[in-house]
Design a protein around this motif. Structure first.
Motif, mmCIF file in Angstrom:
data_model
loop_
_atom_site.group_PDB
_atom_site.id
_atom_site.type_symbol
_atom_site.label_atom_id
_atom_site.label_comp_id
_atom_site.label_asym_id
_atom_site.label_seq_id
_atom_site.Cartn_x
_atom_site.Cartn_y
_atom_site.Cartn_z
ATOM 1 N N ILE A 1 0.837 -1.198 0.000
ATOM 2 C CA ILE A 1 0.000 0.000 0.000
ATOM 3 C C ILE A 1 0.874 1.252 0.000
ATOM 4 O O ILE A 1 0.649 2.199 -0.759
ATOM 5 C CB ILE A 1 -0.955 -0.022 1.210
ATOM 6 N N MET B 1 2.617 1.563 -3.352
ATOM 7 C CA MET B 1 1.709 1.919 -4.434
ATOM 8 C C MET B 1 1.481 3.429 -4.442
ATOM 9 O O MET B 1 1.553 4.081 -5.476
ATOM 10 C CB MET B 1 0.388 1.173 -4.257
ATOM 11 N N ARG B 2 1.183 3.983 -3.255
ATOM 12 C CA ARG B 2 1.007 5.436 -3.152
ATOM 13 C C ARG B 2 2.260 6.153 -3.623
ATOM 14 O O ARG B 2 2.199 7.099 -4.397
ATOM 15 C CB ARG B 2 0.757 5.820 -1.687
ATOM 16 N N GLN C 1 -5.540 7.722 -8.366
ATOM 17 C CA GLN C 1 -4.916 6.790 -7.422
ATOM 18 C C GLN C 1 -5.963 5.945 -6.717
ATOM 19 O O GLN C 1 -5.784 4.746 -6.507
ATOM 20 C CB GLN C 1 -4.110 7.558 -6.369
ATOM 21 N N THR D 1 -5.978 1.959 -6.793
ATOM 22 C CA THR D 1 -5.865 1.210 -5.544
ATOM 23 C C THR D 1 -6.997 0.200 -5.403
ATOM 24 O O THR D 1 -6.766 -0.973 -5.090
ATOM 25 C CB THR D 1 -5.897 2.174 -4.342
#
Lengths: 512, 394, 350, 332
Positions: free
Chosen positions: D288, D291-292, D305, D309
């Motif tokens: 997580i 990914m951000r 985003q 996600t």
């Protein structure tokens, strides 16, 4: 090998399955099986677990769309690629695992998929209740059809299930172990119904492990083994021994109880043990090294008694003594720590965590003792599991295999291993061999013997008469929540137990 | 059908009770004759907000340029692109169906204020409003829908039902406000909008709008920022929650201002991670990775959670040189200005914000002329003057 | 002659109606300015948004799944109906918005029924995805009716035409009652319950379980989008997070209304009434002038009580499961009084 | 069924359930390297980790709830807020008292959740939702919707600054203390889950509640403990979050419930219970964060985003549960 010459006559051929093959990834469940059933006959299908009975019947019920071979019904070739299609062709299937929707009413369960309509879309509720009532009457169940299924007992549910299938007026009826949850009266009533249906010209396919039942109602019997059909023959022209031989593929050594050792001290005694509404005033004792049979029909209160002894359910009155010491069962953990073990009757629902490995299941009850200072000793767990796998011949012999991937017999052996691992002083077994193949059954029986010989007190709760008769030193019969008799030694015969269980020949003073 | 019978029974019960109780309640209209005089005599210049500032200082006004033909066709970096947002409310030629002022004095009037949610700023806002209400002995109810639009609509309807002398509304959303204000207007209840800017159309149904000059204060602060940045470098923005006017004002206010005042400053990126310190921290850290030394300034829409996340990210990266500005003057933000973590924040007195709204209502009750738009004073707080604004209101 | 068990059964059965009556009575007696036509209209209007969206959540729950994406689907319906209005007109925009909701439901349904991913996961995922799509579509700002101001439909929908029922409320009631009749009285409707009660049974009986699950999600998506769309028309605008607060209220109301997380139980009408009950409660609390924390606290206490009561009665029921009535007859009446008994409590399923 | 096949299945399945998420992490690392040369720098990596430590703390605890077969604890956000507010309130008695009080709140909420769900088998989602409503309402009522400041509350004892610094301490000047705490919790809880008596019993409880009960396992206590652990780590995370934010307020921690579920499930703890590990959960948390990070580095805006996600979440869990199902091991 196939000697299907015993056909009644070809005119009444209701079902013909030719060269059926069904493969699952890695295994072939059914291979080249040809099977015929005629209108007006009861055709038993027997075989060990994993022999292919269930798969064959599931194909018939339309559960698979990728089987090979031909099926024809009443002379017409059909493709059974969905349950709806199978139903359309008049195949009715009563499953072993109950398939009822708990929150819904009995009526809707009975008439699922064919709710009576009014003006097309709408359900006609009066007709729904009426039709359900008449369907239930056919299996002799008098109950308000508006009651939710989750409120009724298991044997009532079993009858509802049968009523549901019968209500569709199938031309081919498949019954998969329909009697396992039923009492004797209910079985009788069911068999009457089956006889009537046969007379009406239905083809009835009857799957069972229970050979006496087969001799009682079946006209012909087909034996499957390892996914192949071994033989089909007239019931009247065969014997139990022949059938067993065909199922197992080799002769089974008869099991004789070796009563060559004397039981020791009293290990467990219960007095006036009562749980209101479940069992009342039970007095029993078992000595170490002794096998006490606890025979009774389903619903008699056997399982409830065992659960209360184990501290799973509460006790309202009475006392329990372990080696002469009074103990109040408060929790199962406490009783396990006291040296009791309890093998539950339904391995899939309450016995095993199917998604975990053999090792995790085997040590499930032993975890606290496998821990040193609170930390789990995984090598000890592995050692214990491995030794039990060897002792019980669990296949495949690896402790990391997921239990769901094992056959029924091996699952049951895993369950037994879990309780052997706790090294119990008192072992309570609830239907230890229900639905397992003969080889596993023999092995489990032999293990129970061994345990007794090593001084474990065993309580064997079973409705399998030959099992109780061959294993028990003493046998108590429980009926409607009361122990109504106790027999020992040579007196333990199937006839005697059956009579007691059905309320006949009760000795004065044994009851009440 | 016992069930349907029961439902019918309940409904009948409800209906019967409604019929028994009758229609809408009547408003109490009796007003003392000298009410207006007494109201006009009330002196509120001595009131102070919690930070020691005068609660209601001289209000500031704004230079309004002529509206271009089609502002939206201009580039986003052109201040006039945002004309309709920034100069909202000034261009309303004609108000619709505004009730006449009773001109019988503010004392004893019943006012219902519906704010937009529960937030420390709005708690201070309510406090400011209450101070004015106390000064004029008004019956003030402040209701909070807790950021729920459906709830706010319900409360507005409920407020109309009570027929108060005035409704003050902090809209949850600029565009939704149109219908909200129109509905109050149709019911004949006077309404003043506050704090959050609505769409232009809403203004024609309302007596006035009062609140902070978000665009103006960010323009002012952007100049201070640009000077400190040496009128060069790269900046990025953490935005407000999507939907409200701050979402645009606090990002495009500085962008358009810098485009004129310091065109060499480059806008690198803008993100809206919400008001969560950890999420903001990660966005800023990612920027530091992505832009490295090119990033020399960060503009924030909030000076508490966003500021904390930003400062924490900068500290961890050893980039205390990045100059950060933020909106609002929470205690957290003021502390950070004092510590030198934040270059500047806007002074937006929450109590004044609430007080002005109700004071405008007072003026209207007193029969005075009321401007269509009233801004609370704007100031830029930096390390030099931060002491003057302590302790913080929230 | 009603016995104690009759009372218990009655209370269990009509729990939500009694709760509504109780709350209403309390507010009518004690809350100031509660009992009047205008306030009833307000309550009905406020309840409409979540009551209609609760249809979908309930039916998905009946099928044994969860649809957490309702909140963003409500927003989607709202945003699209306003966004499409200039191009398609009101009717076209409503159809488009509801269709979009249906598409969200279809995606949910396919992922749950065909790809066999747990609905909890799928709908958390689509919850965020749809919210993202809304943001991208709107650029983060709310939408409103533009150009020549057209409030006619809004005024029509929001002003009472019959007692305290504005058309939007009437539409909601009609949709709910329509679905209630459909789910309770029609053959396909009953199949939804059957699928939730026991998927395997339904499938074996030739009920296409997957199809029903997918339809449940589609109905959920459509109902949520429609309720969002009608609400948006009523306020002539749509925010990007219109439905964000709805999810928790809908979940609470559905459970209070008697649906079970295990599937097979619940009624859309009762869920709707539970939403109404909560709305009456909130409205009444507002009349007392207390803060929004009391709304949360009160709904939490009610939800917790319902959950506790259900869990406890299940716990007790579990203990007497399988009791033999004929054995109980052995006990003398004095003893029997103190024994929990399964004799009379069998619940009729209507 | 051949022996080889079962064996291979097990290895593959373990690979998927533990390493599947690290595979995704590896892909993200590769993408990250391609996007920015500074991606692999220590500073960036530290910021990725730093940005998800609080989430990580919540997730390692929440994993126990999911592992026990009880889906999720929706009262996590209010537990975080409540423990934070209470800690700030108790600062007048010193920093130790504050931390102790904060943990006590977690203990209390955990106990209530654990008792009701473990003993009476209430549905975990609905019960914890009710709990969240009640605690949030209580908090807002008690503190009248205000937020309170550690520096003010702790001014008398001087504990306020300590409290604010809790989140800001660095070990050896570089490694944030929060990361160390997270690592300690992760390692500790990993052993609790895999090597303790409780953890082993919890596994069986999660995989089959009934089988565990009838194995003599005290299932009520285990489930209760799972919720207790979850509430405790939430309390710790809440204290850190409050320290980071320098305010105690009822709204702290919002969104951490679903975020934690995302991390836990994407990390291979299946909703069916009894499967997964803390190692996987930490992987999920890192994914997580990565990914951000990668998306921001690529210049993808916040809205897009969100979409990515959500899609990655469904996809990753879908692939995972699908491969488990194909092996006949899981159905959830």
């Amino acid at each position: 090998m196939s000697t299907d010459s015993s056909a009644v006559n070809d005119i009444g051929l209701a079902l013909e399955m030719t060269n059926i093959t069904k493969a699952f990834p890695g295994t072939i469940a059914v291979q080249n099986v040809t099977f015929r059933a005629y209108a007006g006959e009861v055709h038993a299908v027997i075989g060990e677990n994993g022999a292919g009975k269930s798969t064959l019947m599931k194909i018939l019920a339309g559960a698979f769309d990728d089987y090979e071979g031909q099926v024809s019904i009443n002379g017409r070739a059909v493709q059974l690629h969905s349950p709806a299609v199978a139903r359309e062709y008049g195949i009715g299937m009563v499953y072993q695992e109950l398939s009822l929707a708990g929150p819904l009413s009995i009526a809707e369960n009975v008439l699922v998929g064919r709710l009576p309509g009014r003006k097309g879309l709408f359900v006609d509720r009066t007709a729904l209740i009426e039709r359900a009532r008449s369907n239930l009457a056919r299996v002799g169940l008098d109950i308000d059809p508006r009651i939710a299924v989750e409120e009724i007992s298991q044997h009532e549910a079993q009858l509802v299930e049968i009523a549901k299938v019968l209500g569709r007026n199938p031309c081919i009826l498949v019954l998969d172990e329909p009697t396992s949850a039923l009492s004797k009266e209910e079985i009788d009533r069911l068999f009457d119904t089956i006889a009537r249906l046969r007379k009406n010209g239905l083809a009835i396919i009857y799957i069972s492990h229970h050979l006496p039942e087969i001799f009682r109602i079946a006209d012909r019997v087909t034996v499957l083994r390892d996914g192949r059909r071994i033989d089909t023959c007239q019931t009247s022209q065969t014997t139990t021994e022949q059938l067993v031989k065909m199922m197992v593929g080799k002769a089974v050594e008869e099991l004789f109880r070796q009563r060559d050792h004397e039981p020791g001290e009293q290990a467990l005694r219960i007095e006036a043990f009562t749980r209101f509404g479940f069992f009342h005033n039970i007095d029993l004792h078992v000595r170490s090294g002794e096998i006490l049979g606890l025979y009774g029909l389903s619903g008699a209160g056997r399982t409830e008694l065992a659960r209360s002894i184990m501290g799973i359910d509460p006790v309202d009155r009475g006392s329990l003594h372990l080696e002469g010491r009074a103990v109040v069962p408060r929790s199962m953990r406490q009783m396990v720590d006291e040296g009791l073990a309890y093998l539950t009757e339904d391995r899939k629902l309450s016995g095993l965590a199917l998604r975990l490995s053999v090792r995790d299941n085997v040590v499930a009850s032993t975890i606290p003792s496998l821990c040193r200072n609170g930390w789990y000793n995984s090598s000890a767990a592995r050692r214990i599991t491995q030794s039990l796998i060897e002792r019980l011949h669990i296949y495949p012999p690896r402790d990391s295999v997921t239990v769901a991937n094992l056959s029924g017999g091996n699952q049951q052996k895993t369950l037994l291993a879990k309780w052997l691992a706790v090294k119990p002083k008192i072992l309570i077994l609830d239907e230890p061999t229900r639905g397992v193949d003969i080889n596993a059954k023999v092995l489990i029986h032999r293990t129970i013997e061994q345990m007794a010989q090593q001084g474990t007190a065993v309580i064997l709760v079973s409705s399998d008469l030959p099992e109780v008769c061959s294993l028990a030193d003493r046998c108590a019969v429980i009926r409607m929540g009361h122990v109504i008799g106790e027999v020992s030694g040579a007196e333990i015969t199937e006839e005697r137990l059956l009579m007691l269980a059905n309320g006949e020949g009760i000795e004065k003073g044994a009851a009440e | 059908m016992k069930r349907l019978g029961l439902i019918a029974l309940v409904l009948m019960l409800a209906g019967g009770m409604v019929a028994f109780a009758g229609g809408a309640p009547e408003a109490d209209t009796a007003v003392a004759e000298d009410n207006l005089e007494r109201s006009l005599e009330v002196d509120i210049s001595g009131l102070r907000s919690a930070d020691g500032q005068t609660l209601l200082p001289e209000l500031s006004s704004k230079q309004v340029p002529p509206r271009p033909d089609n502002p939206r066709s201009l580039p986003e970096t052109d201040p006039l692109h945002w004309y309709d947002m920034e100069y909202l409310g000034w261009g309303v030629a004609e108000k619709i169906n505004i009730p006449d002022s009773p001109a019988d004095g503010a004392i004893g009037k019943r006012v219902i204020a519906i704010i937009n949610g529960d937030h420390p700023y709005l708690t201070a806002y309510s406090n400011g409003m209450q101070k004015i209400a106390d000064a004029y002995s008004m019956d003030l109810t402040v209701l909070s829908p807790n950021w729920d639009l459906a709830e706010q609509n319900q409360m507005l309807d409920e407020a109309i039902n009570e027929r108060p002398d005035m409704i003050i509304l902090v809209p949850l959303d600029a565009r939704v406000a149109i219908q909200q204000v129109r509905r109050v207007n149709r019911a004949g209840v006077p309404i003043i909008l506050s704090n959050m800017l609505p769409e232009e159309e809403a203004m024609q149904y309302a007596i006035a709008w009062t609140g902070p000059d978000d665009w103006g204060q960010f323009r002012e602060m952007a100049r201070v920022w640009a000077d400190e940045l040496g009128r060069s470098g790269g900046v990025a923005y953490i935005r407000h929650a999507p939907g409200g006017s701050p979402y645009f004002a606090r990002t495009y206010g500085p962008i358009t201002e810098l485009a004129e005042y310091a065109p060499d400053i480059e806008t690198l990126d803008m993100q809206a991670p919400g008001f969560e310190a950890e999420a903001t921290m990660q966005v800023v850290s990612d920027w530091l990775t992505r832009f490295g030394d090119r990033l020399t300034g960060i503009g924030l829409a909030d000076d508490s959670a966003q500021a904390i996340g930003t400062i924490e990210a900068l500290r961890r990266a050893g980039r205390e040189d990045v100059l950060v500005i933020a909106a609002g003057n929470s205690k957290v933000g003021m502390d950070m200005v004092q510590d030198g973590d934040l270059l500047a924040i806007t002074y937006q007195s929450a109590e004044a914000d609430g007080a002005v709204a109700l004071k405008t209502a007072v003026d209207w009750f007193n029969g005075l002329d009321v401007d269509p738009v009233l801004y609370i004073p704007k100031q830029v707080i930096t390390q030099e003057n931060v002491e003057d604004f302590m302790p913080a209101q929230w | 002659m009603p016995s104690q068990t009759d009372v218990v059964t009655f209370v269990n059965r009509y729990r939500i109606l009694l709760l509504l009556a109780l709350v209403f009575l309390f507010m009518a007696l004690f809350a100031p300015r509660f009992l009047n036509m205008f306030n009833m209209t307000i309550i009905m209007k406020s309840a409409s948004l979540n009551a209609m969206a609760a249809i979908g959540f309930t039916i998905v729950l009946i099928c044994g799944h969860l649809d957490l994406s309702v909140s963003s689907t409500i927003s989607l319906g709202a945003v699209l109906v306003i966004g499409f209005r200039p191009d398609l007109g009101w009717s076209g925009a409503i159809v488009a918005a509801v269709a979009a909701g249906g598409v969200v439901g279809l995606v949910n349904g396919l992922l749950v029924a065909k790809a066999r991913i747990h609905s909890f996961i799928v709908t958390i995922g689509t919850l965020t995805i749809v919210q993202g799509i809304i943001y991208v579509y709107t650029g983060g700002a709310a939408l409103n009716v533009t150009g020549a101001l057209d409030f006619a439909l809004a005024d029509f929908l929001e002003d009472p035409i019959l007692l305290f029922f504005p058309p939007r409320v009437i539409i909601t009631i009609l949709v709910i009652v329509g679905f209630e009749v459909f789910f309770l009285r029609t053959k396909p409707g009953r199949n939804f319950y059957m699928v939730g009660g026991n998927r395997e049974t339904a499938w074996l009986a030739g009920v296409k379980a997957d199809a029903y699950v997918i339809w449940a999600f589609i109905i959920s998506g459509c109902a949520a989008a429609l309720s969002g769309a009608l609400f948006a028309i009523g306020i002539s605008s749509a925010t990007t997070d219109l439905g964000v607060n709805s999810l928790m209220i809908i979940v609470a109301a559905t459970i209070i209304g008697g649906a079970s997380m295990n599937g097979g139980k619940g009624q859309v009408l009762y869920s709707g009434i539970a939403v109404l009950m909560l709305t009456v409660l909130f409205n009444g609390l507002n009349r007392f002038g207390v803060g929004s924390e009391f709304r949360i606290l009160a709904s939490g206490v009610i939800l917790a009580s319902v959950v506790l009561y259900e869990a406890y009665s299940n716990y007790k029921k579990e203990r007497i499961r399988g009791q033999r009535p004929e054995l109980l007859k052995e006990l003398d009446p004095q003893q029997l009084k103190n024994v929990a008994s399964s004799l009379k409590t069998r619940k009729l399923q209507e | 069924m051949s022996e080889d096949r079962t064996l291979r299945q097990n290895r593959f399945s373990v690979l998927i359930s533990v390493l599947g998420i690290y595979f995704l992490a590896a892909i993200l690392l590769i993408v990250g390297v391609m996007v920015s040369e500074r991606f692999l720098s220590a500073a960036n990596m530290l910021s990725v980790v730093g940005g998800v430590t609080i989430l990580g703390l919540v997730a390692v605890g929440a994993a126990f709830v999911t592992y026990s077969g009880h889906f999720a604890d929706l009262s996590i956000p209010t537990t975080m807020a409540f423990s934070g507010v209470m800690a700030v309130e108790a600062l007048q008695f010193g920093i130790v008292a504050a931390i102790f009080t904060g943990l006590l709140v977690g203990l209390l909420i955990g106990l209530i959740n654990g008792f009701v769900i473990g003993k009476f088998r209430a549905n975990p989602i609905v019960w914890t939702l009710a709990m969240a409503f009640v605690t949030r309402g209580l908090m807002r009522w008690i503190w009248s919707n205000r937020q309170i400041y550690p520096e003010v509350e702790g001014a008398a004892t001087g504990a306020g600054q300590h409290f604010v610094n809790l989140y800001r301490y660095h070990l050896l000047g570089v490694i944030p203390m929060t990361v160390v705490v997270l690592a300690a919790f992760a390692i500790g809880l990993h052993f609790v889950m895999k090597q303790s008596s409780f953890g082993r019993q919890l596994q069986i409880t999660g995989a089959s509640f009934e089988a565990a009960r009838l194995s003599g396992i005290n299932v009520s206590r285990n489930v209760g403990l799972a919720f207790l652990i979850c509430a405790m780590t939430a309390a710790v995370a809440g204290i850190f979050l409050t320290s980071l934010s320098r305010v105690g307020a009822y709204y702290m921690g919002e969104g951490y419930d679903f975020a934690a579920v995302t991390a836990v499930v994407i990390g291979g703890v299946t909703l069916a219970g009894g499967r997964g590990s803390i190692v996987g959960v930490i992987g999920g948390v890192l994914v997580i964060g990565l990914m951000r990070n990668v998306m921001t580095l690529m210049g993808i805006d916040t809205f897009a985003q969100t979409i990515v996600t959500g899609a990655v979440f469904i996809l990753a869990v879908g692939i995972q549960s699908n491969s488990l199902r194909r092996l006949g091991r899981d159905d959830a």
